[in-house]
Write a protein that holds these residues in place. Structure first.
Motif, PDB file in Angstrom:
ATOM      1  N   GLU A 106     116.728  24.896 117.867  1.00  0.00           N
ATOM      2  CA  GLU A 106     116.228  24.562 116.526  1.00  0.00           C
ATOM      3  C   GLU A 106     116.823  25.458 115.456  1.00  0.00           C
ATOM      4  O   GLU A 106     116.358  25.458 114.319  1.00  0.00           O
ATOM      5  N   GLU A 158     122.994  21.241 111.754  1.00  0.00           N
ATOM      6  CA  GLU A 158     123.887  20.673 110.731  1.00  0.00           C
ATOM      7  C   GLU A 158     124.292  19.270 111.159  1.00  0.00           C
ATOM      8  O   GLU A 158     124.442  18.994 112.351  1.00  0.00           O
ATOM      9  N   SER A 182     126.205  18.084 105.862  1.00  0.00           N
ATOM     10  CA  SER A 182     124.946  18.567 105.294  1.00  0.00           C
ATOM     11  C   SER A 182     124.946  20.080 105.158  1.00  0.00           C
ATOM     12  O   SER A 182     125.869  20.773 105.622  1.00  0.00           O
ATOM     13  N   ALA A 237     120.094  24.152 108.386  1.00  0.00           N
ATOM     14  CA  ALA A 237     118.649  24.394 108.362  1.00  0.00           C
ATOM     15  C   ALA A 237     118.145  24.637 109.778  1.00  0.00           C
ATOM     16  O   ALA A 237     118.847  24.373 110.766  1.00  0.00           O
ATOM     17  N   ASP A 238     116.908  25.111 109.882  1.00  0.00           N
ATOM     18  CA  ASP A 238     116.267  25.357 111.174  1.00  0.00           C
ATOM     19  C   ASP A 238     115.092  24.400 111.357  1.00  0.00           C
ATOM     20  O   ASP A 238     114.389  24.078 110.393  1.00  0.00           O
ATOM     21  N   GLN A 283     112.292  19.159 112.510  1.00  0.00           N
ATOM     22  CA  GLN A 283     111.798  18.337 111.405  1.00  0.00           C
ATOM     23  C   GLN A 283     112.842  18.177 110.304  1.00  0.00           C
ATOM     24  O   GLN A 283     112.683  17.350 109.397  1.00  0.00           O
ATOM     25  N   GLN A 284     113.944  18.945 110.384  1.00  0.00           N
ATOM     26  CA  GLN A 284     114.981  18.900 109.357  1.00  0.00           C
ATOM     27  C   GLN A 284     116.048  17.840 109.636  1.00  0.00           C
ATOM     28  O   GLN A 284     116.864  17.535 108.753  1.00  0.00           O
ATOM     29  N   TRP A 285     116.061  17.255 110.822  1.00  0.00           N
ATOM     30  CA  TRP A 285     117.148  16.328 111.173  1.00  0.00           C
ATOM     31  C   TRP A 285     117.215  15.146 110.212  1.00  0.00           C
ATOM     32  O   TRP A 285     118.308  14.708 109.823  1.00  0.00           O
ATOM     33  N   ARG A 340     116.281  14.949 106.987  1.00  0.00           N
ATOM     34  CA  ARG A 340     116.824  15.360 105.692  1.00  0.00           C
ATOM     35  C   ARG A 340     118.324  15.627 105.780  1.00  0.00           C
ATOM     36  O   ARG A 340     119.098  15.225 104.900  1.00  0.00           O
ATOM     37  N   LEU A 341     118.745  16.308 106.855  1.00  0.00           N
ATOM     38  CA  LEU A 341     120.172  16.627 107.021  1.00  0.00           C
ATOM     39  C   LEU A 341     121.008  15.365 107.168  1.00  0.00           C
ATOM     40  O   LEU A 341     122.106  15.252 106.602  1.00  0.00           O
TER      41      LEU A 341
END
Length: 545
Positions: A184, A188, A277, A280-281, A284-286, A288-289
């Motif tokens: 996690e 990117e 992109s 991020a860590d 839950q960011q996948w 948005r990226l």
């Protein structure tokens, strides 16, 4: 136990017979799949049946010798690439050296052939073939695992709510699979956007393999899963679990993606853009990226293909929404008035202002630009009915419906061009007295048109036709464009595509249609078809079914 299959290639029948006997005595791991008298015959046999594991080839043969056969094998992709053992005489050292340069596994001297001489060579060959089998199985297992991870990543990318998905117990376990494979930290996403769809599965497999060959070399520094999104998009999910700075992640992915871009450009001969992109860590960011990479890849609409687009490439609007809304209403109203005027310069000047206003409002949103242009075109269409004209008949040289075609344009320049063509055509129809066209064709243009219509499936050129009709190529080119309304290439292309449509409606296969209308390369035909019609040949045929 399943035996490995061997092919014997020698122009001497007695030599083939002796080698067959020696192999059967020296090893129980092989069966003879066939024999060939020269390299060319062997190549045909290998193409017909692609399950051969070992080729034993004499260096000296007519038509195609052993070294030439080996070189041809290297230039051909087989699901099961066979090992090659060369058979040589004592004086063939230079040929043996060439054989190893081209990837021969081993060689044997023909003068020393017997079962005791052959046995250790075959034993070594069996060990290598078994290693290949194990490696292939491991690769297949890895492929299955990668496919499972990609499926979950795909779902994560498209879903805005991880909490809702988490209610699914099966998905919760799948999420753990992603955490296990990706972690996690330092996540990117890069999205590859091709300038056109790829219609053939073999091409997609080669594209995926090309990307994986590059990304797999960097596994010591990071993890990358490559997923095909559709016929023109591929997604690369990166993770760098070690303690590494954001600048180091950027440098590493820039090197990888630059090489991927170069290799794909060489292989598929299509333009492409990549959206990358930020970093991020957390799983839950996948989403948005992915959405960010998707938007960035779409910047090729404004700035062109063959570029890597990072987050800083995204631009913000230079005009406030309320101000723009008011100005857009005024300029659209002025556009309609200017089209009612016989002066061509008026509507073109207003159209340029419309385009500038759209870019100011939507510097990174092609879909919004296209939607507003479509609305403007529909409003302009109301003028047609006021004159008692048919909307469909307006499109003498343009695809119908024009509004659908606007949405399928790949660049800002092409979008502006197509809308300008439509409005110009509309203006001419609204003011026929000021835009009267020649109703009859000159003899040279009429003859040219007739020749094209009869020979459209041939490799036909304007230079050749100009000799037949007895005028210079430059004169014929200018006169044809003047009288027909489009240039020679456009006329030939439109004619071929119309013929292709009828053939596709009749159920013909795409490669058959391509050849029938004069395109040797089906991929090239598919790109031209989509450029003209807005849809691929496959999609068009499905629509007609």
């Amino acid at each position: 136990m399943t035996k490995f299959k061997a092919l014997i290639v020698d122009d001497e029948p007695l030599a083939r017979l002796a080698l067959r006997e020696y192999i059967s005595i020296a090893s129980t791991d092989f069966e003879i799949a066939g024999e060939a008298g020269d390299g060319r015959e062997a190549l045909s046999m290998l193409q017909a049946r692609q399950d051969v594991d070992l080729v034993l080839a004499d260096i000296h043969m007519p038509n195609m010798n052993g070294v030439e056969l080996l070189e041809a094998l290297n230039n051909t992709s087989y699901p099961n690439q066979p090992l090659t053992i060369m058979l040589s005489a004592y004086g063939d050292y230079s040929y043996v050296r060439d054989s190893f340069v081209h990837g021969a596994f081993d060689y044997m001297l023909k003068a020393k052939l017997d079962e005791t001489y052959i046995a250790p060579v075959l034993h070594k060959t069996v060990d290598e073939l078994k290693k290949r089998q194990n490696s292939s199985k491991a690769a297949a297992d890895q492929e299955d695992s990668s496919a499972s991870v990609c499926a979950v990543l795909h779902r994560l990318s498209l879903s805005d709510s991880l909490e809702t998905m988490g209610e699914d117990d099966e998905f919760s376990s799948s999420l753990e699979l992603v955490r296990t494979h990706m972690g996690e930290k330092n996540l990117e996403v890069a999205l590859i956007r091709l300038s056109d769809s790829v219609q053939f599965e073999d091409s997609h497999r080669m594209i995926m393999q090309t990307i994986r060959n590059v990304t797999n070399r960097s596994r010591s520094e990071g993890i990358c899963h490559v997923c095909r999104y559709d016929d023109r998009h591929y997604v690369l999910f990166f993770a760098f679990p070690e303690q590494i700075s954001l600048m180091a992640v950027r440098r590493q992915t820039d090197v990888i993606l630059s090489e991927v871009s170069m290799r794909l450009k060489q292989f598929i001969n299509l333009n492409l853009s990549m959206g990358i992109s930020d970093i991020a860590d957390g799983v839950q960011q996948w989403n948005r990226l992915f959405r960010q990479a998707e938007r960035l890849a779409g910047l090729s609409y404004y700035q062109g293909y063959n570029r890597l687009y990072y987050p800083e490439a995204e631009r913000r609007p230079t005009i406030q929404p309320d101000t723009w809304k008011e100005q857009w209403y005024l300029v659209r109203t002025e556009m309609l008035k200017s089209l009612s005027d016989a002066d061509t310069a008026k509507w073109r000047e207003v159209y340029e202002r419309c385009c500038r206003l759209l870019i100011e409002r939507y510097p990174s949103s092609p879909d919004h630009i296209k939607s507003d242009l479509v609305d403007m075109i529909w409003e302009a269409g109301a003028l047609i009915y006021q004159k008692g004209l048919s909307w469909e008949k307006l499109h003498d040289q343009l695809p119908y419906p024009i509004t659908d075609h606007i949405h399928k344009q790949e660049t800002w320049e092409k979008t502006v061009h197509w809308c300008r063509l439509f409005l110009d055509n509309l203006h001419q129809k609204l003011h026929p007295k000021d835009n009267a066209k020649i109703s009859t064709l000159s003899s040279v243009v009429a003859k040219t048109k007739e020749l094209v219509e009869k020979n459209f499936s041939e490799d036909i050129h304007l230079s050749y036709i100009s000799q037949i009709v007895g005028v210079s190529e430059s004169y014929l080119s200018k006169q044809f464009s003047k009288e027909i309304g489009i240039n020679f290439i456009q006329f030939l292309t439109n004619l071929r595509i119309e013929k292709a449509k009828k053939a596709l409606e009749g159920g013909m296969k795409i490669y058959e249609v391509s050849e029938q209308v004069g395109y040797v390369n089906p991929e090239h035909f598919s790109r031209i078809f989509k450029k003209v019609t807005g849809v691929s040949p496959l999609a068009y045929r499905k629509e007609m079914e």
